[in-house]
Motif scaffolding. Structure first.
Motif, PDB file in Angstrom:
ATOM      1  N   ARG A 140       0.850  -1.070  -0.080  1.00 17.78           N
ATOM      2  CA  ARG A 140       0.230   0.013   0.187  1.00 17.78           C
ATOM      3  C   ARG A 140       0.968   1.269  -0.017  1.00 17.78           C
ATOM      4  O   ARG A 140       1.774   1.111   0.927  1.00 17.78           O
ATOM      5  N   ALA A 141       0.583   2.035  -0.822  1.00 21.26           N
ATOM      6  CA  ALA A 141       1.297   3.417  -0.779  1.00 21.26           C
ATOM      7  C   ALA A 141       0.975   4.152   0.371  1.00 21.26           C
ATOM      8  O   ALA A 141       0.019   4.274   0.703  1.00 21.26           O
ATOM      9  N   LEU A 142       2.200   4.796   1.109  1.00 22.01           N
ATOM     10  CA  LEU A 142       2.080   5.423   2.226  1.00 22.01           C
ATOM     11  C   LEU A 142       3.154   6.802   1.928  1.00 22.01           C
ATOM     12  O   LEU A 142       4.280   6.781   2.523  1.00 22.01           O
ATOM     13  N   PRO A 143       2.692   7.728   0.986  1.00 21.04           N
ATOM     14  CA  PRO A 143       3.966   8.812   0.692  1.00 21.04           C
ATOM     15  C   PRO A 143       3.941   9.667   2.025  1.00 21.04           C
ATOM     16  O   PRO A 143       3.159  10.029   2.841  1.00 21.04           O
ATOM     17  N   GLY A 144       5.218  10.350   2.074  1.00 18.06           N
ATOM     18  CA  GLY A 144       5.482  11.404   3.203  1.00 18.06           C
ATOM     19  C   GLY A 144       7.125  11.410   3.244  1.00 18.06           C
ATOM     20  O   GLY A 144       7.692  12.312   2.841  1.00 18.06           O
ATOM     21  N   THR A 165       8.624   4.851   6.724  1.00 17.22           N
ATOM     22  CA  THR A 165       7.355   5.719   6.860  1.00 17.22           C
ATOM     23  C   THR A 165       7.380   6.024   8.623  1.00 17.22           C
ATOM     24  O   THR A 165       6.700   6.828   8.968  1.00 17.22           O
ATOM     25  N   VAL A 166       7.952   5.001   9.149  1.00 18.57           N
ATOM     26  CA  VAL A 166       7.944   5.212  10.741  1.00 18.57           C
ATOM     27  C   VAL A 166       9.440   5.002  11.233  1.00 18.57           C
ATOM     28  O   VAL A 166      10.109   4.200  10.389  1.00 18.57           O
ATOM     29  N   GLU A 167       9.922   5.428  12.288  1.00 15.61           N
ATOM     30  CA  GLU A 167      11.534   5.153  12.568  1.00 15.61           C
ATOM     31  C   GLU A 167      11.516   5.714  14.092  1.00 15.61           C
ATOM     32  O   GLU A 167      11.018   6.639  14.579  1.00 15.61           O
ATOM     33  N   GLU A 181      -0.884  14.044   4.557  1.00  9.01           N
ATOM     34  CA  GLU A 181      -1.267  12.694   3.959  1.00  9.01           C
ATOM     35  C   GLU A 181      -0.384  11.684   4.597  1.00  9.01           C
ATOM     36  O   GLU A 181      -0.907  10.718   4.941  1.00  9.01           O
ATOM     37  N   TRP A 182       0.955  11.822   5.030  1.00 16.89           N
ATOM     38  CA  TRP A 182       1.636  10.942   5.812  1.00 16.89           C
ATOM     39  C   TRP A 182       1.030  10.480   7.137  1.00 16.89           C
ATOM     40  O   TRP A 182       0.820   9.647   7.576  1.00 16.89           O
ATOM     41  N   LEU A 183       0.492  11.812   7.700  1.00 18.44           N
ATOM     42  CA  LEU A 183      -0.278  11.345   9.124  1.00 18.44           C
ATOM     43  C   LEU A 183      -1.363  10.541   8.976  1.00 18.44           C
ATOM     44  O   LEU A 183      -1.708   9.737   9.826  1.00 18.44           O
ATOM     45  N   ALA A 184      -2.207  11.030   7.757  1.00 15.47           N
ATOM     46  CA  ALA A 184      -3.369  10.234   7.736  1.00 15.47           C
ATOM     47  C   ALA A 184      -3.037   8.781   7.359  1.00 15.47           C
ATOM     48  O   ALA A 184      -4.014   7.928   7.890  1.00 15.47           O
ATOM     49  N   VAL A 198       5.197  -4.260  14.127  1.00 12.49           N
ATOM     50  CA  VAL A 198       5.458  -3.064  13.224  1.00 12.49           C
ATOM     51  C   VAL A 198       6.978  -3.078  12.933  1.00 12.49           C
ATOM     52  O   VAL A 198       7.882  -3.204  13.886  1.00 12.49           O
ATOM     53  N   ILE A 199       7.363  -3.332  11.751  1.00 13.81           N
ATOM     54  CA  ILE A 199       8.826  -3.529  11.301  1.00 13.81           C
ATOM     55  C   ILE A 199       9.287  -2.347  10.268  1.00 13.81           C
ATOM     56  O   ILE A 199       9.093  -2.338   9.181  1.00 13.81           O
ATOM     57  N   PRO A 200      10.120  -1.395  11.089  1.00 12.65           N
ATOM     58  CA  PRO A 200      10.776  -0.361  10.513  1.00 12.65           C
ATOM     59  C   PRO A 200      11.947  -0.733   9.674  1.00 12.65           C
ATOM     60  O   PRO A 200      12.492  -1.716  10.010  1.00 12.65           O
TER      61      PRO A 200
END
Length: 249
Positions: A140-144, A165-167, A181-184, A198-200
């Motif tokens: 799934r796309a998750l731009p940011g 996308t997370v770190e 958009e990233w936050l959403a 969750v695996i960053p």
């Protein structure tokens, strides 16, 4: 040196360590196929995977086209290799990706000569699904962080591979990134009951609290009230935080 960590009989994590951070990818072994989530930074990073994927159809998925996630693919090249990424990821191979490689080769002669850029063969805009037999991988796309960033969910095991996308302790924000958009997108995954792990790509992996912390950090930046104590950060993340502040100003 690449280290492998077994999550279950089908999935392993792949990790390499730089002085300031680690880079993490994944290996998914289906009935007849192998899927590599990010090929890390150098073809040598993939050598440990070759005995595991021998005789299988191999697919590489790029979480995004930053150099430390895509430069190992040449080690997997061969008949039938497929590379999947976001449509914007493919465009970056005509833009910043070759420029970055050229700069690295000039700065560190001999170190990056084995890298051969391999853009996606298959691209998508919003969603893409792979069936690996006993389990599936939903992209799934998750731009940011970048415009081409994607995440990958294995619903059968509650695993969400999230790239950059997370770190932890904080992500990197480029100038003019679509922060809302990233936050959403992060809020969507935070409240998806299928997500348990969750695996960053960088920092520790764990539960959905990783998404919560990233959301809180981004919200603070958006509101102009960064509450993070930069003195507690490593030099790399201290510099990243300062750049984030400038990019959100």
């Amino acid at each position: 040196m690449t280290t492998l960590q077994q999550l279950n009989k089908h999935i392993q994590l792949t990790e390499i360590r730089f002085p300031d951070y680690i880079v993490r990818g994944g290996l998914f072994l289906g009935e007849k196929t192998a899927v590599v989530w990010d090929s890390l930074s150098h073809p040598g990073d993939m050598l440990a995977l070759l005995p595991l994927i021998a005789g299988r159809q191999v697919t590489v998925i790029y979480s995004h086209a930053d150099w430390d996630h895509i430069w190992g693919t040449a080690a997997l090249a061969g008949a039938g290799l497929t590379v999947i990424g976001h449509r914007r990821c493919r465009q970056r191979f005509d833009e910043d990706v070759p420029l970055t490689l050229r700069e690295r080769r000039l700065a560190e002669p001999g170190l990056w000569e084995a890298v051969r850029l391999m853009p996606p063969d298959i691209v998508f805009d919003r969603e893409y699904r792979l069936d690996l037999g006993e389990f599936t991988l939903e992209l799934r796309a998750l731009p940011g962080h970048t415009p081409d960033s994607v995440v990958g969910l294995v619903p059968e095991y509650g695993l969400l591979f999230m790239g950059d996308t997370v770190e932890t302790p904080l992500p990197c924000l480029p100038p003019d990134c679509p922060l809302q958009e990233w936050l959403a997108g992060l809020e969507h995954w935070l409240h998806d009951p299928r997500v348990r792990i969750v695996i960053p790509a960088h920092g520790p992996w764990g539960g959905r609290e990783i998404i919560s912390r990233t959301i809180a950090y981004l919200q603070d930046l958006a509101a102009g009230r960064p509450r993070l104590d930069a003195d507690d950060l490593s030099p790399f993340y201290r510099q990243t935080h300062l750049e984030n502040l400038r990019n959100c100003a």
